[in-house]
Design a protein around this motif. Structure first.
Motif, PDB file in Angstrom:
ATOM      1  N   ARG A 163     -11.030  -4.126  -8.461  1.00  0.00           N
ATOM      2  CA  ARG A 163     -11.243  -2.673  -8.493  1.00  0.00           C
ATOM      3  C   ARG A 163     -10.694  -2.065  -7.200  1.00  0.00           C
ATOM      4  O   ARG A 163     -11.202  -2.349  -6.126  1.00  0.00           O
ATOM      5  N   LEU A 164      -9.648  -1.246  -7.333  1.00  0.00           N
ATOM      6  CA  LEU A 164      -8.964  -0.671  -6.181  1.00  0.00           C
ATOM      7  C   LEU A 164      -9.016   0.845  -6.247  1.00  0.00           C
ATOM      8  O   LEU A 164      -8.762   1.432  -7.302  1.00  0.00           O
ATOM      9  N   ALA A 165      -9.360   1.472  -5.119  1.00  0.00           N
ATOM     10  CA  ALA A 165      -9.340   2.931  -5.015  1.00  0.00           C
ATOM     11  C   ALA A 165      -8.378   3.333  -3.912  1.00  0.00           C
ATOM     12  O   ALA A 165      -8.341   2.720  -2.848  1.00  0.00           O
ATOM     13  N   HIS A 166      -7.592   4.361  -4.191  1.00  0.00           N
ATOM     14  CA  HIS A 166      -6.697   4.924  -3.182  1.00  0.00           C
ATOM     15  C   HIS A 166      -7.181   6.347  -2.911  1.00  0.00           C
ATOM     16  O   HIS A 166      -7.256   7.162  -3.830  1.00  0.00           O
ATOM     17  N   VAL A 167      -7.528   6.629  -1.654  1.00  0.00           N
ATOM     18  CA  VAL A 167      -8.031   7.958  -1.275  1.00  0.00           C
ATOM     19  C   VAL A 167      -6.871   8.766  -0.718  1.00  0.00           C
ATOM     20  O   VAL A 167      -6.230   8.371   0.250  1.00  0.00           O
ATOM     21  N   GLN A 168      -6.599   9.888  -1.342  1.00  0.00           N
ATOM     22  CA  GLN A 168      -5.483  10.768  -0.976  1.00  0.00           C
ATOM     23  C   GLN A 168      -6.013  12.194  -0.944  1.00  0.00           C
ATOM     24  O   GLN A 168      -6.606  12.633  -1.927  1.00  0.00           O
ATOM     25  N   LEU A 169      -5.830  12.914   0.130  1.00  0.00           N
ATOM     26  CA  LEU A 169      -6.396  14.261   0.241  1.00  0.00           C
ATOM     27  C   LEU A 169      -5.814  15.228  -0.788  1.00  0.00           C
ATOM     28  O   LEU A 169      -6.535  15.758  -1.624  1.00  0.00           O
ATOM     29  N   LEU A 170      -4.520  15.445  -0.740  1.00  0.00           N
ATOM     30  CA  LEU A 170      -3.899  16.473  -1.580  1.00  0.00           C
ATOM     31  C   LEU A 170      -3.316  15.870  -2.857  1.00  0.00           C
ATOM     32  O   LEU A 170      -2.676  14.824  -2.808  1.00  0.00           O
ATOM     33  N   PRO A 171      -3.501  16.537  -3.994  1.00  0.00           N
ATOM     34  CA  PRO A 171      -3.012  16.014  -5.268  1.00  0.00           C
ATOM     35  C   PRO A 171      -1.585  16.442  -5.592  1.00  0.00           C
ATOM     36  O   PRO A 171      -1.221  16.617  -6.749  1.00  0.00           O
ATOM     37  N   LEU A 172      -0.768  16.629  -4.571  1.00  0.00           N
ATOM     38  CA  LEU A 172       0.620  17.029  -4.774  1.00  0.00           C
ATOM     39  C   LEU A 172       1.457  15.808  -5.123  1.00  0.00           C
ATOM     40  O   LEU A 172       1.071  14.685  -4.840  1.00  0.00           O
TER      41      LEU A 172
END
Length: 128
Positions: free
Chosen positions: A25-34
């Protein structure tokens, strides 16, 4: 040599999928959804992971072109609206608490972060 995460899961007796292995189970945290620059690299990275081996998730502040493209690829998207670019102690604290709760609920094996705000909040929440 230390056994891999998957080998440890199998040895622990945890329920396994039909192939005998639990997905990572991998999560990638990215602020902006651009969908530009580092966000495109994020999408390419998540796309490159075998969906039979990895349960892939993207976490960002809101829906946008990145989350739409990710969902088309079968990547689960989570949104934390309190995670904003400007420094705001109140919103940053709420974002941290939401990330911590999300990580606890989803039981991610790997949390990947990039830029400053998601890096700080994501790492702290993942370790809590």
């Amino acid at each position: 040599m230390m056994p891999s995460l998957v080998e440890r899961e199998i040895a622990s007796g945890a329920p396994q999928p039909a192939a005998g292995r639990r997905k990572i189970r991998l999560a990638h945290v990215q602020l902006l959804p651009l969908l530009s620059g580092v966000q495109r690299v994020t999408l390419d990275l998540l796309r490159s992971l075998d969906p039979d081996e990895f349960d892939r998730s993207l976490i960002c502040c809101e829906a946008g072109s990145l989350s739409v493209a990710a969902e088309r690829e079968g990547i689960t998207c989570h949104f934390v609206p309190e995670m904003v670019r400007p420094i705001s102690l109140a919103k940053d604290w709420r974002a941290y608490k939401k990330l911590r709760a999300l990580f606890a609920a989803e039981q991610f094996d790997i949390v990947h972060t990039n830029s400053t705000k998601p890096g700080i909040l994501g790492r702290l929440a993942a370790r809590a």
